[in-house]
Design an enzyme around this catalytic site. Structure first.
Site, PDB file in Angstrom:
ATOM      1  N   ARG A 197      -0.844  -9.607  13.500  1.00  0.00           N
ATOM      2  CA  ARG A 197      -1.325  -8.555  12.585  1.00  0.00           C
ATOM      3  C   ARG A 197      -2.164  -9.163  11.468  1.00  0.00           C
ATOM      4  O   ARG A 197      -3.202  -8.606  11.089  1.00  0.00           O
ATOM      5  CB  ARG A 197      -0.145  -7.772  12.006  1.00  0.00           C
ATOM      6  CG  ARG A 197       0.512  -6.876  13.040  1.00  0.00           C
ATOM      7  CD  ARG A 197       1.790  -6.279  12.546  1.00  0.00           C
ATOM      8  NE  ARG A 197       1.557  -5.336  11.480  1.00  0.00           N
ATOM      9  CZ  ARG A 197       2.484  -4.953  10.618  1.00  0.00           C
ATOM     10  NH1 ARG A 197       3.711  -5.420  10.703  1.00  0.00           N
ATOM     11  NH2 ARG A 197       2.205  -4.080   9.686  1.00  0.00           N
TER      12      ARG A 197
ATOM     13  N   ARG B  23      -9.835   0.690   8.626  1.00  0.00           N
ATOM     14  CA  ARG B  23      -9.459  -0.697   8.940  1.00  0.00           C
ATOM     15  C   ARG B  23     -10.588  -1.468   9.594  1.00  0.00           C
ATOM     16  O   ARG B  23     -10.460  -2.661   9.824  1.00  0.00           O
ATOM     17  CB  ARG B  23      -8.237  -0.721   9.857  1.00  0.00           C
ATOM     18  CG  ARG B  23      -6.997  -0.280   9.141  1.00  0.00           C
ATOM     19  CD  ARG B  23      -5.792  -0.523   9.990  1.00  0.00           C
ATOM     20  NE  ARG B  23      -4.617   0.018   9.297  1.00  0.00           N
ATOM     21  CZ  ARG B  23      -3.382  -0.282   9.623  1.00  0.00           C
ATOM     22  NH1 ARG B  23      -3.144  -1.108  10.609  1.00  0.00           N
ATOM     23  NH2 ARG B  23      -2.385   0.244   8.965  1.00  0.00           N
TER      24      ARG B  23
ATOM     25  N   ARG C 118      11.456  -1.324  11.800  1.00  0.00           N
ATOM     26  CA  ARG C 118      10.165  -1.463  12.471  1.00  0.00           C
ATOM     27  C   ARG C 118      10.138  -2.768  13.253  1.00  0.00           C
ATOM     28  O   ARG C 118      10.231  -3.853  12.686  1.00  0.00           O
ATOM     29  CB  ARG C 118       9.020  -1.427  11.455  1.00  0.00           C
ATOM     30  CG  ARG C 118       8.759  -0.047  10.913  1.00  0.00           C
ATOM     31  CD  ARG C 118       7.610  -0.009   9.955  1.00  0.00           C
ATOM     32  NE  ARG C 118       6.390  -0.576  10.522  1.00  0.00           N
ATOM     33  CZ  ARG C 118       5.225  -0.581   9.885  1.00  0.00           C
ATOM     34  NH1 ARG C 118       5.137  -0.073   8.674  1.00  0.00           N
ATOM     35  NH2 ARG C 118       4.168  -1.114  10.449  1.00  0.00           N
TER      36      ARG C 118
ATOM     37  N   LYS D 250       0.816  -1.213   0.000  1.00  0.00           N
ATOM     38  CA  LYS D 250       0.000   0.000   0.000  1.00  0.00           C
ATOM     39  C   LYS D 250       0.850   1.263   0.000  1.00  0.00           C
ATOM     40  O   LYS D 250       0.580   2.191  -0.764  1.00  0.00           O
ATOM     41  CB  LYS D 250      -0.945   0.014   1.206  1.00  0.00           C
ATOM     42  CG  LYS D 250      -1.982  -1.079   1.196  1.00  0.00           C
ATOM     43  CD  LYS D 250      -2.925  -1.001   2.381  1.00  0.00           C
ATOM     44  CE  LYS D 250      -2.257  -1.123   3.717  1.00  0.00           C
ATOM     45  NZ  LYS D 250      -1.697  -2.424   4.041  1.00  0.00           N
TER      46      LYS D 250
ATOM     47  N   ARG E  49      11.010  -6.265   5.141  1.00  0.00           N
ATOM     48  CA  ARG E  49      10.825  -4.851   5.477  1.00  0.00           C
ATOM     49  C   ARG E  49      11.360  -4.574   6.876  1.00  0.00           C
ATOM     50  O   ARG E  49      11.949  -3.518   7.134  1.00  0.00           O
ATOM     51  CB  ARG E  49       9.347  -4.481   5.373  1.00  0.00           C
ATOM     52  CG  ARG E  49       9.074  -3.003   5.604  1.00  0.00           C
ATOM     53  CD  ARG E  49       7.662  -2.629   5.291  1.00  0.00           C
ATOM     54  NE  ARG E  49       6.754  -3.029   6.354  1.00  0.00           N
ATOM     55  CZ  ARG E  49       5.439  -2.835   6.329  1.00  0.00           C
ATOM     56  NH1 ARG E  49       4.875  -2.287   5.267  1.00  0.00           N
ATOM     57  NH2 ARG E  49       4.685  -3.212   7.332  1.00  0.00           N
TER      58      ARG E  49
END
Length: 191
Positions: free
Chosen positions: A146, A89, A134, A14, A128
């Site tokens: 998640r 969401r 992160r 995204k 990532r």
């Protein structure tokens, strides 16, 4: 005005596709992740509250996210349109977004849903996590949570926009450029 919900699970691309859409169409990128990180970076009370939820891999409560988004929309009404990345969401957030936009005589034009297999998502998130720093992308248990939260709480948002006939499925696997071509095909058809 072109108002897009860019939808998909964590790691679906995204953020990457949002940047390309913003560049091509001149829309204002409204990312709840960015808004939250801004509050986290400034150490606001809202940021500290959000951090507790994010650290556990859970969604930040609707009321917190909705208020941040509403404040941003109200200050950017001269934009060519908005691309909502990571919001809504939940169905409650989608309804709140519709109401917010309606208050300004606006509405969502389309929801573009990036479809990616969950095994690919896990791989992308781990990669990532190595480059972004992160923490939530570096912990397998948090990644699994998640994805679980996405399945339970976020997928119903797609049904909400399907009911409004605004949902468009986009294959989110392939090169960044090939995925963007699929997106521009859909958006150019709305003109």
């Amino acid at each position: 005005m072109l108002n897009i919900v860019l939808f998909g699970p964590p790691g679906s691309g995204k953020g990457t596709q949002s940047e390309l859409i913003v560049k091509k169409y001149g829309l204002l990128h409204l990312s709840t992740g960015d808004l939250l990180r801004k509050h986290l970076g400034k150490g606001t009370d809202l940021g500290k509250l959000a951090q507790k939820y994010m650290d556990q891999g859970n969604l930040v409560p609707d009321a917190v996210v909705i208020k941040m988004v509403e404040d941003r929309i109200a200050t950017e009404l001269t934009a060519k349109g908005f691309i909502f990345d990571g919001f809504p969401r939940t169905v409650n957030q989608a309804k709140a977004l519709d109401q917010m936009l309606s208050d300004y005589d606006l509405s969502i034009t389309t929801m573009l849903s990036l479809e990616v297999e969950f095994s690919e998502l896990r791989t992308r998130l781990r990669e990532r996590g190595k480059t972004s720093g992160r923490k939530d992308d570096q912990d397998d248990a948090k990644i699994e949570n998640r994805i679980k939260v996405y399945n339970q709480e976020t997928i119903p948002v797609a049904k909400y926009y399907k009911h409004q006939q605004k949902y468009v499925s986009i294959k989110g696997v392939g090169s960044i450029e090939s995925i963007f071509q699929l997106i521009t095909y859909e958006l150019d058809g709305l003109k």
